[in-house]
Design an enzyme around this catalytic site. Structure first.
Site, PDB file in Angstrom:
ATOM      1  N   SER A  95       0.793  -1.155   0.154  1.00  0.00           N
ATOM      2  CA  SER A  95       0.134   0.043  -0.083  1.00  0.00           C
ATOM      3  C   SER A  95       0.819   1.216   0.038  1.00  0.00           C
ATOM      4  CB  SER A  95      -0.860  -0.040   1.357  1.00  0.00           C
ATOM      5  OG  SER A  95      -0.022   0.245   2.250  1.00  0.00           O
ATOM      6  N   LYS A  96       0.246   2.509  -0.153  1.00  0.00           N
ATOM      7  CA  LYS A  96       0.963   3.641  -0.095  1.00  0.00           C
ATOM      8  C   LYS A  96       1.466   3.886   1.190  1.00  0.00           C
ATOM      9  CE  LYS A  96      -0.193   8.377  -0.413  1.00  0.00           C
ATOM     10  NZ  LYS A  96       1.053   8.678   0.005  1.00  0.00           N
TER      11      LYS A  96
END
Ligand code: GLU
Length: 506
Positions: free
Chosen positions: A264-265
């Protein structure tokens, strides 16, 4: 001649393209090119609530930077166009109606309050509410399967909100084939009756996706694993329409470098690497996310790294140009299990690609950077520096840190290193060394090395006693490339000047 292989990358413009999306685009592209087929870009923007205005441009710019060019897409060879689903919206209702007429779909009038009540009721009993055959049978749902034809007509004419749902067949064991995962079997009784058409007059992803893949003559659907749960519905939809189904290939997830789950970011933010190809500014929050391009990665190394996230050639070779990837790519060598993202490996690829860059081209780039710093040096000088530092550079932006001492004499000397290496007797040695250097005629790296080393040997002092203080004097720290290369590049006069300065300061 083009083959019948037609694949598509079908992103939804809901934000910046994650590297997982770029990998999906890349594998589609490689597959298309390998089979002399066509790579299509289709923008799936039917969900107006999640639409982000600058996302489509971002997607197209990203693909361009990566050299993943599409053959058909928005404003390009619109043979089956338009390629934006929002511009095709009139088309989908007709297909939803076809399914109603053939009995594969039905109108559902349940309000969101009613559905919520069903959900809550099931929860109380420790169950999950699924809009499917089971609940349909109970007659609690308000749809055209239980209402009379007249009642359905009346509701529609009265303008009541409705959706069109797929009527999932009951008691059916569905056999499906995935190019990567092999045979997949699913009991249709576990599926819900997905909405195909929404009350806002727009198709859902499922309907639009199948209709468009069919109309655009897509032969292979290559997409992320997160779409695997949709595969049974999609296969059933093809059957319902009486269309041939394309082949499916679901790519493995890209996993976090540490711990479990999808990359994920947040992982990127925490560990300091980008998860987007290009930097991205959120239009609303103005938050800026970093991108591989702006962080100084070469598109080739980024692509090479991505290609290996879930695929391998089955040989030891790791460095692949885009052309070589096209030749070697094979869905059969795509793994079923998730691929762990490794930021160090990304940098390794980047460093490998740096070594393959032409020194003349790098010299040109570095000369521009130097000019911005007010440093004007000739190409020959800069090129020598490039060849001496390139090996240790990962990014162009590393050049200055690795080579500033070539352009400016040290302003200060590493304290710890000075204490350790500039001892009693060093000044005398350095003074003598100045004499030796002054007498060297041919000032090449090899020649100075030979003469200075011979002198050290006759002096019977350890090499370190001379070399370390000399490096300190020239660089300011115990770093840098081969010492005699530095000497050759900066020249006799500057070498002597720097040693004299160190004698004075240390
Ligand atoms: N629009 C979907 C997405 O955003 C496409 C999925 C598919 O390729 O079928 O990923």
């Amino acid at each position: 001649m083009k083959s019948n292989v037609r694949v598509r990358f079908a992103p939804s413009p809901t934000g910046p393209l994650h590297i997982g999306g770029v990998r999906t685009a890349l594998y589609n592209y490689l597959f298309a090119k390998k089979h002399n087929g066509t790579f299509v870009l289709r923008i799936e923007d039917t969900d107006q609530t999640r639409y982000v205005a600058n996302a489509e441009k971002y997607i197209i710019d990203s693909l361009e930077w990566c050299n993943i060019s599409f053959d058909e897409g928005p404003n390009k060879n619109e043979r089956f166009g338009p390629y934006r689903q929002s511009e095709r919206k009139e088309l989908y209702k007709k297909y939803a109606d076809t399914l109603i007429h053939s009995g594969w779909a039905y109108y559902a009038f349940d309000t969101s309050e009613e559905l919520e009540a069903h959900r809550k009721g099931h929860e109380k009993e420790g169950k999950t509410f699924i809009y499917n055959w089971h609940n349909r049978k109970k007659g609690r749902l308000v749809n055209s399967l239980v209402l009379s034809e007249g009642e359905v007509k009346r509701k529609i004419n009265a303008g009541e909100n409705y959706v069109i749902r797929f009527k999932t067949p009951q008691d059916n064991i569905l056999q499906m084939e995935d190019e990567i995962r092999g045979n997949i079997t699913i009991d249709t009784n576990t599926l819900d009756d997905k909405i195909l058409f929404k009350s806002d007059g727009m198709p859902t992803y499922h309907l639009a996706n199948i209709v468009d893949d069919h109309l655009m003559e897509i032969s292979h659907v290559i997409r992320g694993e997160e779409w695997l749960p949709s595969m049974p519905l999609h296969v059933l939809l093809y059957r319902a329409f009486g269309w041939d189904s394309p082949k499916f290939a679901h790519l493995p997830l890209i996993l976090k470098p540490i711990g479990k789950g999808k990359l994920s970011k947040r992982d990127g933010d925490k560990l300091g690497f980008p998860v987007f190809p290009l930097a991205y500014t959120n239009e609303i929050t103005k938050e800026v996310s970093s991108g591989y391009k702006e962080d100084g990665y070469f598109a080739e190394s980024f692509i090479n790294m991505l290609a290996f996230l879930g695929w391998n050639p089955g040989t030891e070779q790791e460095i692949f140009s885009l052309e070589e990837l096209i030749t070697s790519f094979d869905l059969k060598r795509v793994s079923k299990s998730g691929a762990k993202f490794n930021p160090d490996k990304t940098n390794w690829f980047q460093q490998q690609y740096m070594q393959t860059k032409n020194n003349t081209a790098l010299t040109e780039v570095y000369q521009t950077i130097l000019k911005e710093k007010g440093i004007y040096r000739d190409v020959v000088f800069i090129k020598k520096i490039i060849s001496s530092i390139k090996e240790r550079a990962i990014f162009i932006s590393d050049f200055w840190g690795l080579s500033s001492f070539f352009f400016e004499a040290p302003q200060k000397y590493d304290e710890k290193a000075s204490k350790k290496n500039w001892k009693i007797g060093t000044t005398e040695l350095m003074n003598e060394l100045i004499e030796v250097i002054s007498n060297i005629q041919f000032f090449s790296s090899e020649n100075t090395e030979k003469i200075i080393k011979e002198w050290i040997t006759t002096k019977e002092v350890g090499f370190g006693k001379v070399m370390q203080p000399l490096r300190l004097a020239l660089v300011g720290a115990l770093q840098g490339p081969h010492l005699f290369d530095i000497i050759e590049i900066i020249g006799k006069e500057e070498t002597i000047k720097r040693i004299k300065n160190a004698i004075e300061v240390l």
